[in-house]
Write a protein that holds these residues in place. Structure first.
Motif, mmCIF file in Angstrom:
data_model
loop_
_atom_site.group_PDB
_atom_site.id
_atom_site.type_symbol
_atom_site.label_atom_id
_atom_site.label_comp_id
_atom_site.label_asym_id
_atom_site.label_seq_id
_atom_site.Cartn_x
_atom_site.Cartn_y
_atom_site.Cartn_z
ATOM 1 N N LYS A 19 22.589 27.675 36.929
ATOM 2 C CA LYS A 19 22.437 28.675 35.982
ATOM 3 C C LYS A 19 23.093 28.750 34.756
ATOM 4 N N GLN A 20 23.270 27.622 34.052
ATOM 5 C CA GLN A 20 24.276 27.334 33.058
ATOM 6 C C GLN A 20 23.386 26.625 31.650
ATOM 7 N N LYS A 21 23.150 27.501 30.717
ATOM 8 C CA LYS A 21 21.960 26.918 29.552
ATOM 9 C C LYS A 21 22.636 25.664 28.906
ATOM 10 N N GLN A 22 24.035 25.754 28.618
ATOM 11 C CA GLN A 22 24.447 24.736 27.538
ATOM 12 C C GLN A 22 26.128 24.053 27.976
ATOM 13 N N PHE A 23 26.434 23.170 27.613
ATOM 14 C CA PHE A 23 27.746 22.595 28.194
ATOM 15 C C PHE A 23 28.276 22.218 26.700
ATOM 16 N N LYS A 24 29.611 22.103 26.902
ATOM 17 C CA LYS A 24 30.294 21.939 25.603
ATOM 18 C C LYS A 24 30.130 20.468 25.006
ATOM 19 N N SER A 25 29.570 19.468 25.911
ATOM 20 C CA SER A 25 29.371 17.992 25.471
ATOM 21 C C SER A 25 28.635 17.605 26.740
ATOM 22 N N GLU A 26 27.993 16.403 26.429
ATOM 23 C CA GLU A 26 27.395 15.466 27.712
ATOM 24 C C GLU A 26 28.247 15.153 28.453
ATOM 25 N N TYR A 27 29.623 14.955 28.084
ATOM 26 C CA TYR A 27 30.611 14.306 28.888
ATOM 27 C C TYR A 27 31.075 15.507 30.150
ATOM 28 N N GLU A 28 31.103 16.765 29.565
ATOM 29 C CA GLU A 28 31.362 17.946 30.357
ATOM 30 C C GLU A 28 30.188 18.026 31.470
ATOM 31 N N LYS A 29 28.845 17.751 30.932
ATOM 32 C CA LYS A 29 27.799 18.179 31.733
ATOM 33 C C LYS A 29 27.866 17.062 32.876
ATOM 34 N N LEU A 30 28.174 15.864 32.468
ATOM 35 C CA LEU A 30 28.190 14.799 33.597
ATOM 36 C C LEU A 30 29.323 15.123 34.550
ATOM 37 N N LEU A 31 30.355 15.483 34.018
ATOM 38 C CA LEU A 31 31.486 16.006 34.975
ATOM 39 C C LEU A 31 30.910 17.162 35.910
ATOM 40 N N ILE A 32 30.487 18.170 35.687
ATOM 41 C CA ILE A 32 30.165 19.081 36.291
ATOM 42 C C ILE A 32 28.889 18.667 37.173
ATOM 43 N N ASN A 33 28.247 17.805 36.546
ATOM 44 C CA ASN A 33 26.867 17.291 37.587
ATOM 45 C C ASN A 33 27.582 16.372 38.729
ATOM 46 N N LEU A 34 28.496 15.669 38.412
ATOM 47 C CA LEU A 34 29.189 14.592 39.490
ATOM 48 C C LEU A 34 29.825 15.689 40.567
ATOM 49 N N ILE A 35 30.497 16.762 40.021
ATOM 50 C CA ILE A 35 31.181 17.335 40.994
ATOM 51 C C ILE A 35 30.140 18.033 42.120
ATOM 52 N N PHE A 36 29.192 18.721 41.208
ATOM 53 C CA PHE A 36 28.184 19.468 42.009
ATOM 54 C C PHE A 36 27.362 18.519 42.979
ATOM 55 N N THR A 37 27.000 17.588 42.442
ATOM 56 C CA THR A 37 26.246 16.411 43.364
ATOM 57 C C THR A 37 27.207 15.758 44.541
ATOM 58 N N SER A 38 28.507 15.672 44.145
ATOM 59 C CA SER A 38 29.339 15.190 45.475
ATOM 60 C C SER A 38 29.309 16.416 46.522
ATOM 61 N N ASN A 39 29.563 17.543 45.969
ATOM 62 C CA ASN A 39 29.611 18.577 46.912
ATOM 63 C C ASN A 39 28.245 18.839 47.579
ATOM 64 N N TRP A 40 27.375 18.563 47.113
ATOM 65 C CA TRP A 40 25.798 18.656 47.857
ATOM 66 C C TRP A 40 25.750 17.643 48.776
ATOM 67 N N LEU A 41 26.015 16.493 48.273
ATOM 68 C CA LEU A 41 26.118 15.017 49.370
ATOM 69 C C LEU A 41 27.017 15.395 50.402
ATOM 70 N N SER A 42 28.264 15.977 50.234
ATOM 71 C CA SER A 42 29.134 16.180 51.297
ATOM 72 C C SER A 42 28.538 17.141 52.494
ATOM 73 N N VAL A 43 27.865 18.112 51.889
ATOM 74 C CA VAL A 43 27.231 19.251 52.674
ATOM 75 C C VAL A 43 26.263 18.353 53.761
#
Length: 149
Positions: A8-32
């Motif tokens: 539920k976040q509309k924008q990110f500071k950059s595509e790199y920040e979005k990538l970092l957040i996306n990787l962390i979120f996906t990593s946690n999702w895969l861990s579960v």
């Protein structure tokens, strides 16, 4: 689902920040997903990792240090993990005859059969990745290697 919708976040500071957040979120999702999958077999993903390492060494023994070095999760308490696997008769530990301070670990026949059972069940948690074709999977692997490299 897009990361923006997931968190539920509309924008990110950059595509790199979005990538970092996306990787962390996906990593946690895969861990579960992994934890749920391995829990159905009565083990943890870290215990499974130890078994895979020992299977790769089989029939040679592996030292505790070598297993720790190859672990995907380096912060795992290797002694506790091995103790749990010994209790389940999936691994043995014995003293190295040439260096009594060194412990040798080996996967048991029961451990090998247990890994076969896990591998034959539901592609071992690979379903999310099968949404990618082989070329995409190779590209993704290359990109992840570059990030770490």
């Amino acid at each position: 689902m897009r990361i923006e919708d997931e968190i539920k976040q509309k924008q990110f500071k950059s595509e790199y920040e979005k990538l970092l957040i996306n990787l962390i979120f996906t990593s946690n999702w895969l861990s579960v997903l992994q934890q749920r999958f391995f829990k159905s077999f009565g083990i943890t993903p870290q215990q499974y990792n130890v078994l895979r390492i020992l299977r790769g060494q089989n029939p040679k023994p592996a030292s505790v240090g070598m297993v720790q070095e190859r672990m995907l999760d380096k912060s795992s308490n290797i002694t506790r993990l091995v103790d749990k696997l010994i209790e389940k008769n999936l691994v043995t530990r014995c003293e190295n005859p040439e260096n009594r301070r060194m412990q040798e670990l080996r996967i048991t026949e029961k451990g090998l059969l247990f890994l076969e059972e896990i591998s034959s069940n539901a592609n071992n948690g690979l379903e999310p990745f099968q949404k990618l074709n082989l070329e995409e999977a190779q590209l993704f692997n290359d990109m992840l290697d570059r990030i770490r490299g």
